[in-house]
Design a protein around this motif. Sequence first.
Motif, PDB file in Angstrom:
ATOM      1  N   ASP A   5      -7.445  -3.336  -4.491  1.00 26.68           N
ATOM      2  CA  ASP A   5      -6.092  -3.101  -3.973  1.00 26.68           C
ATOM      3  C   ASP A   5      -6.088  -2.320  -2.659  1.00 26.68           C
ATOM      4  O   ASP A   5      -5.019  -2.097  -2.086  1.00 26.68           O
ATOM      5  N   VAL A   6      -7.248  -1.884  -2.219  1.00 27.04           N
ATOM      6  CA  VAL A   6      -7.325  -1.062  -1.008  1.00 27.04           C
ATOM      7  C   VAL A   6      -7.378  -1.944   0.236  1.00 27.04           C
ATOM      8  O   VAL A   6      -8.196  -2.864   0.323  1.00 27.04           O
TER       9      VAL A   6
ATOM     10  N   THR B  15      -4.397   3.688  -0.791  1.00 27.40           N
ATOM     11  CA  THR B  15      -4.687   2.253  -0.759  1.00 27.40           C
ATOM     12  C   THR B  15      -4.721   1.707   0.663  1.00 27.40           C
ATOM     13  O   THR B  15      -4.791   0.490   0.861  1.00 27.40           O
TER      14      THR B  15
ATOM     15  N   VAL C 179       0.836  -1.196   0.000  1.00 28.28           N
ATOM     16  CA  VAL C 179       0.000   0.000   0.000  1.00 28.28           C
ATOM     17  C   VAL C 179       0.872   1.247   0.000  1.00 28.28           C
ATOM     18  O   VAL C 179       2.033   1.228   0.412  1.00 28.28           O
TER      19      VAL C 179
END
Length: 286
Positions: free
Chosen positions: A83-84, A54, A16
Amino acid sequence: MSVANSGTIDLGGKTVHRLGYGAMRITGPGIWGPPKDHDEAVRVLRRSVELGVTFIDTADSYGPFVSEDLIKEALHDGTGYGDVVVATKGGLTRHGPDVWPPLGRPEYLRQCILMSLRRLGVERIDLWQLHRIDAKVPREEQFGEIKSFLDEGLAKQVGLSEVDVDDVKAAQAAGLPVASVQNRYNLGDRRAEELLDFCTEQGIAFIPWAPVDAGTLARPGGPLDAVAGNHPGTTTGQLALAWLLRRSPVIVPIPGTSSVGHLEENCAAADVELTDEEFQALTDAA
Protein backbone atom coordinates in the motif's frame (compact mmCIF):
# COMPACT_ATOMS: atom_id res chain seq x y z
CA MET A 1 0.59 6.35 17.34
CA SER A 2 -0.41 6.65 13.68
CA VAL A 3 -0.49 9.24 10.92
CA ALA A 4 -4.04 8.17 10.00
CA ASN A 5 -5.51 11.40 11.37
CA SER A 6 -3.53 13.43 8.83
CA GLY A 7 -6.21 12.62 6.25
CA THR A 8 -5.85 11.02 2.85
CA ILE A 9 -5.19 11.95 -0.77
CA ASP A 10 -5.06 9.95 -3.99
CA LEU A 11 -1.49 9.83 -5.28
CA GLY A 12 0.54 7.34 -7.28
CA GLY A 13 -2.58 5.37 -8.11
CA LYS A 14 -3.41 4.73 -4.43
CA THR A 15 -5.02 6.46 -1.47
CA VAL A 16 -2.26 7.52 0.92
CA HIS A 17 -2.09 9.26 4.28
CA ARG A 18 -1.17 12.90 3.80
CA LEU A 19 1.63 12.94 6.37
CA GLY A 20 4.48 11.18 4.55
CA TYR A 21 8.20 10.69 4.95
CA GLY A 22 11.05 12.31 3.03
CA ALA A 23 13.98 9.92 2.60
CA MET A 24 16.75 12.43 1.91
CA ARG A 25 18.34 12.35 5.38
CA ILE A 26 19.05 8.62 5.43
CA THR A 27 22.25 9.33 3.48
CA GLY A 28 25.64 10.71 4.48
CA PRO A 29 26.63 14.35 5.17
CA GLY A 30 25.88 16.65 2.26
CA ILE A 31 23.38 13.99 1.06
CA TRP A 32 26.46 12.14 -0.15
CA GLY A 33 27.40 8.53 0.45
CA PRO A 34 25.97 5.99 2.89
CA PRO A 35 24.41 6.90 6.24
CA LYS A 36 26.48 6.95 9.39
CA ASP A 37 24.23 4.24 10.84
CA HIS A 38 22.92 1.89 8.16
CA ASP A 39 20.79 -0.18 10.54
CA GLU A 40 19.11 2.91 12.00
CA ALA A 41 18.24 4.09 8.49
CA VAL A 42 16.55 0.77 7.81
CA ARG A 43 14.72 1.00 11.15
CA VAL A 44 13.48 4.50 10.31
CA LEU A 45 12.00 3.31 7.02
CA ARG A 46 10.32 0.30 8.56
CA ARG A 47 9.05 2.25 11.55
CA SER A 48 7.54 4.88 9.25
CA VAL A 49 5.35 2.21 7.66
CA GLU A 50 4.45 0.81 11.08
CA LEU A 51 3.21 4.31 11.97
CA GLY A 52 0.90 4.35 8.97
CA VAL A 53 3.06 6.29 6.52
CA THR A 54 2.00 5.28 3.02
CA PHE A 55 3.83 7.96 1.03
CA ILE A 56 7.64 7.98 0.89
CA ASP A 57 9.50 10.54 -1.21
CA THR A 58 13.05 10.02 -2.45
CA ALA A 59 15.28 10.82 -5.44
CA ASP A 60 18.02 9.15 -7.42
CA SER A 61 20.33 12.00 -6.40
CA TYR A 62 20.06 11.26 -2.68
CA GLY A 63 23.40 9.61 -2.06
CA PRO A 64 23.33 9.39 -5.06
CA PHE A 65 21.31 6.16 -5.26
CA VAL A 66 21.76 5.39 -1.55
CA SER A 67 18.22 6.34 -0.50
CA GLU A 68 16.56 4.28 -3.22
CA ASP A 69 18.74 1.27 -2.39
CA LEU A 70 17.86 1.52 1.31
CA ILE A 71 14.15 1.80 0.58
CA LYS A 72 14.26 -1.39 -1.44
CA GLU A 73 16.27 -3.18 1.24
CA ALA A 74 13.94 -2.10 4.03
CA LEU A 75 10.50 -2.19 2.43
CA HIS A 76 10.38 -4.28 -0.75
CA ASP A 77 8.42 -7.47 -0.02
CA GLY A 78 9.62 -9.39 -3.07
CA THR A 79 6.85 -8.13 -5.33
CA GLY A 80 6.66 -4.44 -4.48
CA TYR A 81 5.70 -2.05 -1.69
CA GLY A 82 2.10 -3.01 -0.98
CA ASP A 83 0.00 0.00 0.00
CA VAL A 84 3.03 2.30 0.18
CA VAL A 85 3.56 4.77 -2.66
CA VAL A 86 7.26 5.34 -3.32
CA ALA A 87 7.85 8.55 -5.25
CA THR A 88 11.24 9.37 -6.70
CA LYS A 89 12.83 12.15 -8.71
CA GLY A 90 15.41 12.54 -11.46
CA GLY A 91 17.08 15.28 -13.43
CA LEU A 92 20.02 16.25 -11.21
CA THR A 93 23.61 15.07 -11.35
CA ARG A 94 25.94 14.75 -8.36
CA HIS A 95 29.65 15.60 -8.26
CA GLY A 96 30.16 15.86 -4.52
CA PRO A 97 28.48 16.76 -1.21
CA ASP A 98 25.78 19.43 -1.56
CA VAL A 99 26.42 19.79 -5.33
CA TRP A 100 23.25 19.42 -7.44
CA PRO A 101 23.57 20.61 -11.08
CA PRO A 102 20.46 19.95 -13.19
CA LEU A 103 20.55 17.96 -16.42
CA GLY A 104 17.30 17.84 -18.35
CA ARG A 105 18.38 16.30 -21.62
CA PRO A 106 15.73 13.76 -22.61
CA GLU A 107 18.19 10.87 -22.85
CA TYR A 108 19.43 11.58 -19.32
CA LEU A 109 15.90 11.77 -17.89
CA ARG A 110 15.19 8.39 -19.47
CA GLN A 111 18.33 6.97 -17.91
CA CYS A 112 17.18 8.34 -14.55
CA ILE A 113 13.82 6.59 -14.57
CA LEU A 114 15.19 3.32 -15.94
CA MET A 115 17.82 3.15 -13.21
CA SER A 116 15.28 4.06 -10.52
CA LEU A 117 13.06 1.21 -11.72
CA ARG A 118 15.98 -1.17 -11.29
CA ARG A 119 17.05 0.15 -7.89
CA LEU A 120 13.55 0.20 -6.45
CA GLY A 121 12.74 -3.22 -7.92
CA VAL A 122 9.48 -2.27 -9.62
CA GLU A 123 8.05 -2.35 -13.14
CA ARG A 124 6.50 1.11 -12.81
CA ILE A 125 7.34 4.07 -10.62
CA ASP A 126 4.29 5.17 -8.61
CA LEU A 127 5.18 8.86 -8.96
CA TRP A 128 8.21 10.12 -10.88
CA GLN A 129 9.06 13.81 -10.55
CA LEU A 130 11.40 16.11 -12.45
CA HIS A 131 13.74 17.34 -9.74
CA ARG A 132 14.43 20.64 -11.51
CA ILE A 133 13.62 22.08 -14.91
CA ASP A 134 16.95 22.50 -16.68
CA ALA A 135 17.14 26.07 -18.02
CA LYS A 136 19.62 24.93 -20.70
CA VAL A 137 17.08 22.58 -22.30
CA PRO A 138 13.70 23.77 -23.65
CA ARG A 139 11.19 22.80 -20.98
CA GLU A 140 8.83 21.42 -23.63
CA GLU A 141 11.49 18.83 -24.53
CA GLN A 142 11.68 17.79 -20.90
CA PHE A 143 7.89 17.65 -20.59
CA GLY A 144 7.62 15.60 -23.78
CA GLU A 145 10.08 12.99 -22.57
CA ILE A 146 8.33 12.74 -19.20
CA LYS A 147 4.99 12.23 -20.96
CA SER A 148 6.55 9.29 -22.79
CA PHE A 149 7.23 7.69 -19.38
CA LEU A 150 3.46 7.62 -18.85
CA ASP A 151 2.70 6.47 -22.38
CA GLU A 152 5.19 3.60 -22.09
CA GLY A 153 4.02 2.55 -18.64
CA LEU A 154 7.28 3.42 -16.89
CA ALA A 155 5.46 5.66 -14.40
CA LYS A 156 1.91 5.71 -13.06
CA GLN A 157 1.96 9.45 -12.39
CA VAL A 158 4.42 12.29 -12.86
CA GLY A 159 5.14 15.59 -11.17
CA LEU A 160 7.41 18.63 -11.11
CA SER A 161 9.65 20.15 -8.45
CA GLU A 162 10.60 23.79 -7.75
CA VAL A 163 8.32 25.29 -10.39
CA ASP A 164 5.84 28.13 -10.65
CA VAL A 165 2.29 28.35 -11.95
CA ASP A 166 3.49 29.19 -15.46
CA ASP A 167 5.64 26.04 -15.55
CA VAL A 168 2.72 23.85 -14.51
CA LYS A 169 0.41 25.46 -17.07
CA ALA A 170 3.08 24.99 -19.76
CA ALA A 171 3.39 21.32 -18.84
CA GLN A 172 -0.36 20.87 -18.99
CA ALA A 173 -0.49 22.64 -22.35
CA ALA A 174 2.15 20.18 -23.59
CA GLY A 175 -0.16 17.32 -22.64
CA LEU A 176 1.56 16.39 -19.38
CA PRO A 177 -0.91 15.55 -16.60
CA VAL A 178 0.86 16.98 -13.55
CA ALA A 179 -0.12 14.93 -10.49
CA SER A 180 2.13 16.71 -8.00
CA VAL A 181 4.43 19.63 -7.43
CA GLN A 182 7.19 19.75 -4.86
CA ASN A 183 8.35 23.19 -3.71
CA ARG A 184 9.87 24.61 -0.56
CA TYR A 185 7.00 25.82 1.61
CA ASN A 186 6.51 26.10 5.35
CA LEU A 187 5.27 28.46 8.03
CA GLY A 188 8.29 30.72 7.59
CA ASP A 189 8.61 30.58 3.80
CA ARG A 190 5.43 31.27 1.83
CA ARG A 191 6.97 32.13 -1.52
CA ALA A 192 5.05 29.29 -3.17
CA GLU A 193 1.69 30.57 -1.92
CA GLU A 194 0.35 31.32 -5.42
CA LEU A 195 1.39 27.88 -6.63
CA LEU A 196 -0.25 26.22 -3.61
CA ASP A 197 -3.52 28.03 -4.29
CA PHE A 198 -3.36 26.96 -7.95
CA CYS A 199 -2.74 23.34 -6.95
CA THR A 200 -5.62 23.45 -4.48
CA GLU A 201 -7.96 24.65 -7.23
CA GLN A 202 -6.65 22.03 -9.67
CA GLY A 203 -6.55 19.11 -7.22
CA ILE A 204 -2.79 18.71 -7.70
CA ALA A 205 -0.89 17.28 -4.74
CA PHE A 206 1.46 19.87 -3.22
CA ILE A 207 4.47 18.29 -1.49
CA PRO A 208 6.27 20.93 0.60
CA TRP A 209 9.92 20.23 1.28
CA ALA A 210 11.57 21.59 4.45
CA PRO A 211 8.09 21.50 6.02
CA VAL A 212 9.24 21.93 9.62
CA ASP A 213 11.55 24.91 8.99
CA ALA A 214 9.56 27.76 10.52
CA GLY A 215 12.50 30.16 10.74
CA THR A 216 12.16 32.96 13.30
CA LEU A 217 8.53 32.01 13.97
CA ALA A 218 9.85 29.16 16.14
CA ARG A 219 12.02 31.39 18.36
CA PRO A 220 11.39 31.39 22.11
CA GLY A 221 8.46 33.69 22.80
CA GLY A 222 7.50 33.68 19.12
CA PRO A 223 4.15 32.75 17.52
CA LEU A 224 4.76 28.98 17.51
CA ASP A 225 6.01 29.04 21.07
CA ALA A 226 2.88 30.91 22.13
CA VAL A 227 0.58 28.33 20.52
CA ALA A 228 2.67 25.49 21.99
CA GLY A 229 1.70 26.76 25.43
CA ASN A 230 -1.86 25.64 24.68
CA HIS A 231 -0.70 22.13 23.75
CA PRO A 232 1.44 20.66 26.56
CA GLY A 233 4.02 18.22 25.29
CA THR A 234 3.69 19.41 21.69
CA THR A 235 6.76 20.70 19.86
CA THR A 236 6.93 23.69 17.56
CA GLY A 237 7.81 21.29 14.74
CA GLN A 238 4.62 19.32 15.30
CA LEU A 239 2.62 22.55 15.26
CA ALA A 240 4.27 23.60 11.99
CA LEU A 241 3.24 20.28 10.42
CA ALA A 242 -0.28 20.56 11.83
CA TRP A 243 -0.58 24.02 10.27
CA LEU A 244 0.47 22.65 6.87
CA LEU A 245 -2.03 19.80 7.04
CA ARG A 246 -4.81 22.29 7.73
CA ARG A 247 -3.63 24.91 5.24
CA SER A 248 -4.87 22.92 2.21
CA PRO A 249 -6.31 19.44 1.61
CA VAL A 250 -3.76 18.85 -1.18
CA ILE A 251 -0.69 19.41 1.02
CA VAL A 252 1.39 16.28 1.64
CA PRO A 253 4.20 17.14 4.10
CA ILE A 254 7.27 14.91 3.98
CA PRO A 255 9.36 15.63 7.10
CA GLY A 256 12.66 13.78 6.93
CA THR A 257 14.93 12.42 9.61
CA SER A 258 17.59 9.79 10.23
CA SER A 259 16.42 8.75 13.71
CA VAL A 260 13.45 6.71 14.87
CA GLY A 261 12.81 9.04 17.79
CA HIS A 262 12.53 12.11 15.59
CA LEU A 263 10.38 10.19 13.11
CA GLU A 264 7.91 9.31 15.86
CA GLU A 265 7.85 12.94 17.00
CA ASN A 266 7.05 14.12 13.48
CA CYS A 267 4.36 11.51 12.94
CA ALA A 268 2.64 12.54 16.18
CA ALA A 269 1.79 15.83 14.45
CA ALA A 270 -1.12 14.04 12.78
CA ASP A 271 -2.95 14.10 16.13
CA VAL A 272 -2.40 17.81 16.81
CA GLU A 273 -5.57 19.86 16.33
CA LEU A 274 -5.25 23.62 15.98
CA THR A 275 -8.19 25.81 16.92
CA ASP A 276 -9.46 28.29 14.36
CA GLU A 277 -7.83 31.08 16.32
CA GLU A 278 -4.47 29.29 16.54
CA PHE A 279 -4.47 28.48 12.84
CA GLN A 280 -5.24 32.08 11.94
CA ALA A 281 -2.61 33.44 14.31
CA LEU A 282 0.07 31.28 12.72
CA THR A 283 -1.15 32.14 9.23
CA ASP A 284 -0.98 35.86 9.99
CA ALA A 285 2.43 35.61 11.65
CA ALA A 286 4.47 35.17 8.47
